[in-house]
Every structure is written in C-alpha cells, then in structure tokens.
Design a protein around this motif. Structure first.
Motif, PDB file in Angstrom:
ATOM      1  N   ALA A  95      -7.335  20.190  16.374  1.00 45.96           N
ATOM      2  CA  ALA A  95      -8.550  19.366  16.462  1.00 45.96           C
ATOM      3  C   ALA A  95      -9.205  19.482  17.831  1.00 45.96           C
ATOM      4  O   ALA A  95     -10.433  19.412  17.949  1.00 45.96           O
ATOM      5  N   SER A  96      -8.404  19.685  18.860  1.00 44.93           N
ATOM      6  CA  SER A  96      -8.943  19.776  20.215  1.00 44.93           C
ATOM      7  C   SER A  96      -9.813  21.021  20.418  1.00 44.93           C
ATOM      8  O   SER A  96     -10.567  21.091  21.387  1.00 44.93           O
ATOM      9  N   LEU A  97      -9.705  21.989  19.521  1.00 46.54           N
ATOM     10  CA  LEU A  97     -10.498  23.211  19.631  1.00 46.54           C
ATOM     11  C   LEU A  97     -11.931  23.023  19.126  1.00 46.54           C
ATOM     12  O   LEU A  97     -12.782  23.870  19.364  1.00 46.54           O
ATOM     13  N   PHE A  98     -12.178  21.909  18.434  1.00 44.87           N
ATOM     14  CA  PHE A  98     -13.468  21.684  17.790  1.00 44.87           C
ATOM     15  C   PHE A  98     -14.164  20.468  18.394  1.00 44.87           C
ATOM     16  O   PHE A  98     -13.538  19.651  19.070  1.00 44.87           O
ATOM     17  N   PRO A  99     -15.471  20.343  18.153  1.00 48.56           N
ATOM     18  CA  PRO A  99     -16.147  19.104  18.544  1.00 48.56           C
ATOM     19  C   PRO A  99     -15.477  17.899  17.894  1.00 48.56           C
ATOM     20  O   PRO A  99     -14.751  18.037  16.903  1.00 48.56           O
ATOM     21  N   SER A 100     -15.718  16.730  18.436  1.00 46.62           N
ATOM     22  CA  SER A 100     -15.071  15.501  17.967  1.00 46.62           C
ATOM     23  C   SER A 100     -15.180  15.348  16.450  1.00 46.62           C
ATOM     24  O   SER A 100     -16.263  15.410  15.875  1.00 46.62           O
ATOM     25  N   ILE A 101     -14.035  15.159  15.793  1.00 47.81           N
ATOM     26  CA  ILE A 101     -13.989  14.968  14.341  1.00 47.81           C
ATOM     27  C   ILE A 101     -13.459  13.569  14.064  1.00 47.81           C
ATOM     28  O   ILE A 101     -12.389  13.194  14.550  1.00 47.81           O
ATOM     29  N   ARG A 102     -14.217  12.796  13.278  1.00 50.89           N
ATOM     30  CA  ARG A 102     -13.804  11.427  12.963  1.00 50.89           C
ATOM     31  C   ARG A 102     -13.974  11.173  11.470  1.00 50.89           C
ATOM     32  O   ARG A 102     -14.806  11.788  10.804  1.00 50.89           O
ATOM     33  N   VAL A 103     -13.161  10.241  10.950  1.00 47.41           N
ATOM     34  CA  VAL A 103     -13.176   9.931   9.520  1.00 47.41           C
ATOM     35  C   VAL A 103     -13.283   8.426   9.335  1.00 47.41           C
ATOM     36  O   VAL A 103     -12.594   7.650  10.006  1.00 47.41           O
ATOM     37  N   PHE A 104     -14.164   8.021   8.412  1.00 52.21           N
ATOM     38  CA  PHE A 104     -14.360   6.611   8.088  1.00 52.21           C
ATOM     39  C   PHE A 104     -14.231   6.440   6.578  1.00 52.21           C
ATOM     40  O   PHE A 104     -14.695   7.283   5.808  1.00 52.21           O
ATOM     41  N   GLU A 105     -13.608   5.338   6.162  1.00 49.81           N
ATOM     42  CA  GLU A 105     -13.501   5.043   4.727  1.00 49.81           C
ATOM     43  C   GLU A 105     -14.395   3.877   4.374  1.00 49.81           C
ATOM     44  O   GLU A 105     -14.432   2.863   5.076  1.00 49.81           O
ATOM     45  N   ALA A 106     -15.115   4.010   3.261  1.00 46.05           N
ATOM     46  CA  ALA A 106     -16.019   2.953   2.822  1.00 46.05           C
ATOM     47  C   ALA A 106     -15.238   1.788   2.250  1.00 46.05           C
ATOM     48  O   ALA A 106     -14.172   1.947   1.653  1.00 46.05           O
ATOM     49  N   ASP A 107     -15.795   0.613   2.453  1.00 43.39           N
ATOM     50  CA  ASP A 107     -15.261  -0.590   1.822  1.00 43.39           C
ATOM     51  C   ASP A 107     -15.264  -0.382   0.305  1.00 43.39           C
ATOM     52  O   ASP A 107     -16.177   0.250  -0.241  1.00 43.39           O
ATOM     53  N   PRO A 108     -14.255  -0.899  -0.402  1.00 40.09           N
ATOM     54  CA  PRO A 108     -14.208  -0.699  -1.864  1.00 40.09           C
ATOM     55  C   PRO A 108     -15.461  -1.170  -2.595  1.00 40.09           C
ATOM     56  O   PRO A 108     -15.774  -0.674  -3.679  1.00 40.09           O
ATOM     57  N   LEU A 109     -16.194  -2.116  -2.006  1.00 40.80           N
ATOM     58  CA  LEU A 109     -17.399  -2.639  -2.639  1.00 40.80           C
ATOM     59  C   LEU A 109     -18.666  -1.896  -2.195  1.00 40.80           C
ATOM     60  O   LEU A 109     -19.772  -2.278  -2.581  1.00 40.80           O
ATOM     61  N   TYR A 110     -18.513  -0.856  -1.409  1.00 42.34           N
ATOM     62  CA  TYR A 110     -19.660  -0.114  -0.894  1.00 42.34           C
ATOM     63  C   TYR A 110     -20.370   0.616  -2.036  1.00 42.34           C
ATOM     64  O   TYR A 110     -19.765   1.387  -2.764  1.00 42.34           O
ATOM     65  N   THR A 111     -21.660   0.334  -2.200  1.00 37.63           N
ATOM     66  CA  THR A 111     -22.419   0.938  -3.294  1.00 37.63           C
ATOM     67  C   THR A 111     -23.684   1.642  -2.820  1.00 37.63           C
ATOM     68  O   THR A 111     -24.417   2.190  -3.630  1.00 37.63           O
TER      69      THR A 111
END
Length: 304
Positions: A95-111
C-alpha cells in the motif's frame, strides 16, 4: 472480497480515483489519492486489509507513487533461500507504494445515489488541495449536496470539479439546469390534460413519440424566474451589466439571456475578432451564483 462487484468508478487521474464496491448487501466507498479525506456522511471508515487492497489494486489499477527502485525493494523481496514458506507480500508495504488508499462502509440504511457521496469527497479535496474553487463556493455546493441525489446530475459535477479550467465546472452547473428544460412545458401539458403523471415521464414520452424538444433559451428563462433575485444580480454584475434601472422581472429575463450567452461563448468556437475574453470574469462568483440558482430552482421544482 472475491465475490465483490464494482458498481461505479470514477478516475480523475492515474493516481486519484473513486470506486463503489458491493458485496452482497454491503456497500463500500474506496478512495485513492485523497490524502485528507474526512469521514463521508453515512459511511464509516474501515481498516485497509489485504483483501480490500487486492481488489482495489486489481480493479482500479492506480499508478504507483514510488520509484522503480522503491517498488523493486518491496516486490522483489521474497523468501528465496529461507526455510519459511512464502506467505505473500506485506499489505502495508504494498500500500505504501501507491497514493493513499482508504475504504468506507455505508450504513445499512444508506439508500442515496453513490455519486452524491463521490461529490462530497471531491469537495473535501478541493478545500485542502489548492483548487481554484474558494471556500464560499464550496459551502454553497455543500448545500446543493442536500438536494435529492436522484435529481441532481452529480456525475457531471464530479467529472469537471478538478479541471483547472473553471469554465468546465460552469458548464457542468449549466447542465444541471439543462436537465430541467422540459419542466415548464411538461407541467403545462399535464395541467391541460388533467394528468397526474410526473413531468419527467411526460417529457420523455413527448421526446420519444413526437421528437419534441424544449426551446433552450425560453426554457432557461422560465426556470431562472424561480431563482433568488440576489443570485441573478450577481451573475449580471459579474458579467459587467448595469442593473440599477432593472426591476426583478427584467433582471430574470436578462440573467437568463446572459447565462445562455456565456454558455455559448464557452462551447462554440469564435473567430479571434469575436472571441470572448473568459479570463476576465470572476468564476468563483459566477459558479457560486449558478449553484445558488440551482439550489432554489430544484427546491421549487421538486418541492411536492
């Protein structure tokens, strides 16, 4: 994550991308190259593990930020000659070889439509990245984000927001109004025939069956009359118009004509002797006024 599916993706450059991943009923927003990203409303940040990293690198294919030598130092380090079996590369080092990578999970009620979230991410990046877009305009655009995400063409806004030429973003804002051109005419048809069909469906039938298209400049003027007069005045003043003797009706009419003129001046080629010096305009003020116009018109159009 082998069963995950890329539903939407957007590439601004080889090192800056956004992606939506779905895994069963779970929705993930993945960002690449957004270093100072704040939490996105409706999403919680997750740890970037080997599974997410593998999928993101395979699907998004971002360009490494590291040099060839740095990449070889990480990738070519194996277990040759070791008594221990090779267990794969360390995900943190990869991961350090690439630009910043981030992951987010949506709330179960996200529509909401994911492009609304993408646009919010883009606004956050503009605020800290030295963009031509100033804080006042960003705040107005955040208010636009509160509109129905299925009505605003956020994809169009996302694709132009990092363009170094502000006229591109002005055109993207104009296209938000363009999406409503058929509103007034379709509403009149519905009223005359006593129909309760949504205006957008009526407009689609008129276009598909009769080849009917709304008249652009006239439709724009009808829409602009729903906007706040303060935003219309800002457009006219920024374009060098004298508004002292104009009443609100005249301001709306002239603002519509000048917005349409500016759109055409950007889109259409003109010989040198008729070219418009677009650099002389304050594009932050113009785009802020356009965003305000969109905010008020969309609120009026979809208030019921």
């Amino acid at each position: 994550m082998a069963a995950s599916v890329v539903r939407e993706s957007l590439s601004f450059s080889p090192g800056r991308k956004l992606m939506r991943l779905d895994l069963d009923a779970r929705i993930f927003l993945c960002s690449i190259g957004f270093d100072n990203l704040n939490p996105v409303p409706g999403f919680d940040e997750l740890e970037l593990d080997a599974a997410f990293l593998t999928v993101i690198l395979a699907e998004a294919a971002p360009r490494p930020k590291a040099s060839v030598a740095q990449i070889r130092d990480v990738v070519e380090v194996g277990e040759q000659g070791s008594d221990y079996p090779y267990g794969g590369h360390d995900p943190d080092q990869i991961a350090s070889l690439f630009p910043s990578i981030r992951v987010f999970e949506a709330d179960p009620l996200y529509t909401q439509e994911i492009w609304n979230a993408f646009f919010r991410v883009c606004l956050e990046e503009c605020e800290i990245s030295g963009s031509w877009i100033e804080p006042k305009l960003i705040e107005t655009l955040r208010a636009v984000c509160e509109l129905d995400p299925e009505k605003i063409p956020y994809k169009v806004l996302c694709r132009s927001i990092f363009d170094g030429d502000p006229t591109s973003f002005f055109l993207a804002l104009y296209r938000c109004l363009e999406a409503l051109y058929a509103f007034s005419s379709a509403k009149k048809v519905a009223s005359s025939l006593g129909l309760i069909t949504p205006w957008a469906d009526i407009a689609a039938v008129l276009e598909d069956q009769l080849g009917w298209h709304p008249r652009e400049e006239g439709s724009l003027e009808q829409l602009v009359r729903m906007a706040w007069v303060g935003d219309l005045k800002n457009v006219l003043v920024t374009l060098g118009e004298d508004i002292e003797s104009l009443d609100d009706d005249a301001i709306a009419s002239r603002a519509a004509r000048r917005i349409y003129w500016l759109r055409n001046s950007i889109v259409h080629y003109r010989p040198a002797q008729h070219a418009v010096d677009l650099e002389r305009f304050d594009w932050n003020t113009l785009c802020e006024a356009m965003a305000g116009i969109i905010l008020h018109i969309y609120t009026e159009v979809f208030s019921d």
